[in-house]
Scaffold this motif. Sequence first.
Motif, PDB file in Angstrom:
ATOM      1  N   SER A  93      37.563  18.983  45.658  1.00  0.00           N
ATOM      2  CA  SER A  93      37.283  20.130  46.710  1.00  0.00           C
ATOM      3  C   SER A  93      35.756  20.466  46.977  1.00  0.00           C
ATOM      4  N   PRO A  94      34.872  20.498  45.823  1.00  0.00           N
ATOM      5  CA  PRO A  94      33.563  20.731  46.336  1.00  0.00           C
ATOM      6  C   PRO A  94      33.076  19.619  47.021  1.00  0.00           C
ATOM      7  N   ILE A  95      33.424  18.373  47.054  1.00  0.00           N
ATOM      8  CA  ILE A  95      33.006  17.374  47.679  1.00  0.00           C
ATOM      9  C   ILE A  95      33.418  17.384  49.111  1.00  0.00           C
ATOM     10  N   THR A  96      34.688  17.795  49.191  1.00  0.00           N
ATOM     11  CA  THR A  96      35.287  17.796  50.609  1.00  0.00           C
ATOM     12  C   THR A  96      34.728  18.957  51.255  1.00  0.00           C
ATOM     13  N   ILE A  98      31.665  19.779  51.064  1.00  0.00           N
ATOM     14  CA  ILE A  98      30.116  19.182  51.617  1.00  0.00           C
ATOM     15  C   ILE A  98      30.187  18.521  52.782  1.00  0.00           C
ATOM     16  N   LEU A  99      31.299  17.700  52.658  1.00  0.00           N
ATOM     17  CA  LEU A  99      31.206  16.537  53.767  1.00  0.00           C
ATOM     18  C   LEU A  99      32.030  17.101  54.973  1.00  0.00           C
ATOM     19  N   TYR A 100      32.981  17.722  54.735  1.00  0.00           N
ATOM     20  CA  TYR A 100      33.895  18.053  56.003  1.00  0.00           C
ATOM     21  C   TYR A 100      32.967  18.700  57.133  1.00  0.00           C
ATOM     22  N   PRO A 101      32.049  19.682  56.710  1.00  0.00           N
ATOM     23  CA  PRO A 101      31.356  20.337  58.017  1.00  0.00           C
ATOM     24  C   PRO A 101      30.399  19.549  58.800  1.00  0.00           C
ATOM     25  N   LEU A 102      29.943  18.438  58.063  1.00  0.00           N
ATOM     26  CA  LEU A 102      28.827  17.539  58.640  1.00  0.00           C
ATOM     27  C   LEU A 102      29.305  16.986  59.999  1.00  0.00           C
ATOM     28  N   PRO A 103      28.470  16.921  61.049  1.00  0.00           N
ATOM     29  CA  PRO A 103      28.865  16.129  62.245  1.00  0.00           C
ATOM     30  C   PRO A 103      28.931  14.750  61.831  1.00  0.00           C
ATOM     31  N   LYS A 104      30.329  13.998  62.087  1.00  0.00           N
ATOM     32  CA  LYS A 104      30.377  12.672  61.766  1.00  0.00           C
ATOM     33  C   LYS A 104      29.867  11.875  62.892  1.00  0.00           C
ATOM     34  N   ILE A 129      36.630  11.969  60.747  1.00  0.00           N
ATOM     35  CA  ILE A 129      36.899  13.255  61.105  1.00  0.00           C
ATOM     36  C   ILE A 129      38.334  13.794  60.607  1.00  0.00           C
ATOM     37  N   ILE A 130      39.133  12.978  60.757  1.00  0.00           N
ATOM     38  CA  ILE A 130      41.055  13.167  60.954  1.00  0.00           C
ATOM     39  C   ILE A 130      41.088  13.654  59.374  1.00  0.00           C
ATOM     40  N   ILE A 131      40.689  12.580  58.393  1.00  0.00           N
ATOM     41  CA  ILE A 131      41.095  12.530  56.944  1.00  0.00           C
ATOM     42  C   ILE A 131      40.864  14.097  56.355  1.00  0.00           C
ATOM     43  N   PHE A 132      39.585  14.605  56.347  1.00  0.00           N
ATOM     44  CA  PHE A 132      39.359  15.831  55.871  1.00  0.00           C
ATOM     45  C   PHE A 132      40.360  17.127  56.352  1.00  0.00           C
ATOM     46  N   GLN A 133      40.885  17.103  57.773  1.00  0.00           N
ATOM     47  CA  GLN A 133      41.606  18.009  58.405  1.00  0.00           C
ATOM     48  C   GLN A 133      43.034  17.846  57.660  1.00  0.00           C
TER      49      GLN A 133
END
Length: 250
Positions: A93-96, A98-104, A129-133
């Motif tokens: 979750s901490p990694i997710t 951090i990476l999720y809000p970044l503009p891919k 983009i999709i994988i985190f959602q």
Amino acid sequence: MNLLKKITKFPTLYGILSVIFMWQLLSLALQSNVLPTPFKAITSFITLFPTILYKHILVSIYRIALALSISLLLGISLGMACGLYPTLDKLLSPITYILYPLPKVAFLPLFMIFMGIGDASKVTLMVSIIIFQVLIAVRDGIKEIPLELFQSMKTLGLTPIQLYKHLVVPAMLPKLFSAIRISLGICISALFFAENFATSYGIGYLIMNAWSMVEYPKMFAGIIGLSLLGLILFKLVDLLETKCCPWLKK
């Protein structure tokens, strides 16, 4: 009231006609070649579709389908693991987050350097983009299952496969379909951007190439194709949700 009933009976048709009506008014108000009338754009779409437009649409569909398949495979697997195993969730979750809000989209040049200028870099952009959602939606759907239900299922003597089939999967499916809808809109936007670089096929390439050549009816024909692609994909998701989640019917 009768009009409202007719509108709700054919919502897609109502939406299309409303957009065309507003488009026509805006075109008449501006009186510019940059914004052709709906008739000119639709005529251009019908003319171009059998010759070149369908090829661009098929390439875009291929890229979206591949990205969506990879994202669902990885996202559902990781999401279910995080939802069922709290220790793993604490690690990922901490990694997710951090990476999720970044503009891919900002990583597209990097993807192109490492994966080339072909489909791999474009598909990777959409997957990122999709994988985190998908991961977050599946994890949250499983976490919302009351502990008592797990205990009840175990008391009934259900096997792990039956537990997944009758409890875990039904719990996460509604959130998964919502995540797919949101992801598709963002994914198509990202693909449009990616198809402007080092490619000669794709609906994004066709639109921007027509714009650079000042072929505005052709450009809007591409926009219509992109809109129809998005509409069809959304309708397919709705149909799958109806089949897979019949308990959601009102």
